[in-house]
Design a protein around this motif. Structure first.
Motif, short mmCIF file in Angstrom:
data_model
loop_
_atom_site.label_atom_id
_atom_site.label_comp_id
_atom_site.label_asym_id
_atom_site.label_seq_id
_atom_site.Cartn_x
_atom_site.Cartn_y
_atom_site.Cartn_z
N GLY A 134 -13.59 3.44 -1.91
CA GLY A 134 -12.27 4.05 -1.89
C GLY A 134 -11.32 3.60 -2.97
O GLY A 134 -10.68 4.42 -3.62
N GLY A 135 -11.19 2.31 -3.18
CA GLY A 135 -10.24 1.79 -4.14
C GLY A 135 -10.88 1.45 -5.47
O GLY A 135 -12.03 1.03 -5.53
N GLU B 183 -6.58 11.52 -3.09
CA GLU B 183 -5.43 10.99 -3.83
C GLU B 183 -5.71 10.92 -5.33
O GLU B 183 -4.85 11.26 -6.15
N GLU C 85 0.78 -1.24 0.00
CA GLU C 85 0.00 0.00 0.00
C GLU C 85 0.81 1.29 0.00
O GLU C 85 0.71 2.10 -0.92
N LYS D 50 1.57 3.95 -3.15
CA LYS D 50 1.15 5.36 -3.21
C LYS D 50 2.32 6.27 -3.59
O LYS D 50 2.18 7.18 -4.40
N HIS E 21 -6.81 5.34 -5.43
CA HIS E 21 -7.62 5.57 -4.24
C HIS E 21 -8.51 6.78 -4.51
O HIS E 21 -8.01 7.86 -4.82
N ASP F 204 -16.60 -0.31 0.38
CA ASP F 204 -15.70 -0.23 1.53
C ASP F 204 -16.43 0.31 2.75
O ASP F 204 -17.13 1.33 2.66
N ASP G 265 -10.62 12.05 2.93
CA ASP G 265 -10.58 12.12 1.47
C ASP G 265 -11.54 13.14 0.89
O ASP G 265 -11.61 13.31 -0.32
#
Length: 447
Positions: A335-336, A118, A91, A95, A114, A165, A409
């Motif tokens: 999120g992903g 991000e 992870e 990033k 993400h 998520d 986020d």
């Protein structure tokens, strides 16, 4: 995600739960598992092409990494002219390297991303490609309502989510039973359980403190439980509320301090990254792990001890006594996911693979069938679900409200960095609850 979107999601998932058809497992590279509409159908012949894919799933033998690899294998089997050059990193290294790739405009074809702050950085740099949401409507993709939120900027879509998520507390039933400790339903009981485990020489709860983001999620969970308002955290990030004056934030910060000062987390939590925190829990040296629904694959990972797999279960974040929140108020988001990269040398082939990957009968079906995660698309029970999958499904379908985004986020990349540092300073003992809230307010104001 608002309540209207949530009720749409519940209807879809409830339908999935009620389905009686048993789907075949995706354990083999079955060439019949192809999408049937539009650009989803790849050509079997053509010019030899090598696509570069960048992923944060280095374990290719279990969990989501296995699911991703299975889809890649399906695609290359059906498209022998295409070679997938896969690069994977854990992870945090992932990033960092993605930022470097963005800065150098590296010609990756498809990358994991993400959502939220991000991805926004990649969007602002022009690194990822805009998508047409109309292309991803219908049964070929079957995305649930509201899942594009963290992938949309200025009303434009720049990626697709792979999972639903949401934060839960995983716990070890055996450790609770053998030590005669009550599974907590309230926050006070959680703190008390932590003290009891510590007295017995067992780490109460593992958390990836080094990565910092879990502290922000834990705080948001407390805000939701204290105030009963999913929007409060997001409104403060958007500068519509004040972290320093709202009583809900003050109470949540005090409760966060209780977790820190009571020894709820493992002794080395500030130096524990994701892998270390997970290992502590899966090796049965910690009774609980604060983490997301994407770890459903722990129950089916044969590399983990059988005693652990037989006893891993899910606990909703406990309610706060006197708080307005319910245990059906879920900190959930998307999120992903994956994005197409503008600097791709093979944009047409990259799009074909991307659409194939995100079709409902590839990623979504595969990741659910192997028990690795809860997808962001509709899915059907196959009759082989682990108890952990069933519990996670019940948590999601039983939710009455969801957050739609992590507070971390919801703002700019600068806000995310500054707010994570504020939580890090707090948990390292460098600030009080009041100072932490002041730091969060400054982070929101200066983003």
């Amino acid at each position: 995600m608002n309540k209207g979107l949530l009720s749409g999601r519940n209807a879809l998932l409830a339908g999935a739960l009620a389905a009686t058809a048993v789907l075949s497992a995706c354990g083999s590279n079955n060439s019949s598992n192809t999408a049937s509409e539009g650009n989803n159908t790849p050509a079997a012949g053509g010019e030899q092409v090598t696509l570069r894919v960048f992923s944060n799933l280095p374990d290719r033998k279990s969990g989501q990494g296995l699911a991703e690899q299975m889809v890649i294998d399906n695609y290359t089997k059906e498209n022998p002219n295409v070679k997938i050059e896969l690069e994977t990193l854990a992870e945090e290294p992932f990033k960092n390297k993605l930022k470097a790739y963005m800065a150098s405009n590296e010609p990756i074809d498809v990358t994991m991303v993400h959502g939220g702050a991000e991805l926004n950085t990649l969007v602002q740099a022009g690194y990822v490609k805009e998508l047409d949401p109309a292309e991803y409507e219908g049964e070929a993709f079957s995305f649930l309502p509201g899942v594009y939120t963290s992938f949309t900027f200025n009303d434009k879509l720049y990626g697709l989510p792979r999972n639903s998520d949401y934060e839960v507390i995983y716990y070890n039933k055996r450790l609770f039973e053998e030590n005669n400790i009550k599974v907590p339903a309230t926050y006070a009981e959680l703190i008390e359980a932590g003290k009891q485990f510590r007295e017995k020489g067992i780490e109460p709860m593992s958390i990836n403190g080094k990565d910092l983001w879990s502290f922000g999620a834990f705080f948001q969970d407390l805000v939701i439980r204290v105030g009963g308002d999913q929007n409060l955290m997001l409104d403060a990030v958007a500068k519509k509320k004040d972290f320093t004056t709202d009583e809900t934030f003050k109470k949540a910060a005090e409760l966060l301090g209780e977790a820190r000062d009571s020894g709820l987390f493992q002794a080395s939590y500030m130096t524990s990254d994701y892998g270390a925190s997970q290992n502590l829990f899966t090796q049965e040296r910690a009774a609980m792990w604060y983490m997301g629904s994407w770890e459903a694959g722990m129950a089916t990972n044969e590399n983990l001890p059988q005693t652990f797999r037989d006893n891993v279960a899910v606990l909703k974040f406990p309610v706060v006594e006197g708080g307005k929140g319910k245990n059906t108020d879920l900190l959930a988001w998307n999120g992903g996911g994956y994005s197409l990269v503008n600097s791709s040398k093979h944009p047409e082939e990259a799009k074909k693979f991307f659409d194939y990957l995100m079709s409902a009968n590839q990623w979504a079906k595969t990741v659910w069938d192997i028990g690795a995660a809860v997808p962001a698309q509709t899915y059907q029970l196959n009759g082989n679900e682990s108890s952990l999958q069933k519990e996670l499904t019940e948590v999601l379908t039983g939710a009455t409200t969801t957050a739609g985004s992590l507070g971390l986020d919801y703002g700019t990349p600068k806000f995310k960095d500054d707010s994570q540092n504020a939580f890090g300073k707090f948990f390292a003992g460098g600030s009080t609850a009041e100072q932490m809230l002041s730091d969060l307010q400054s982070a929101a104001a200066s983003q």
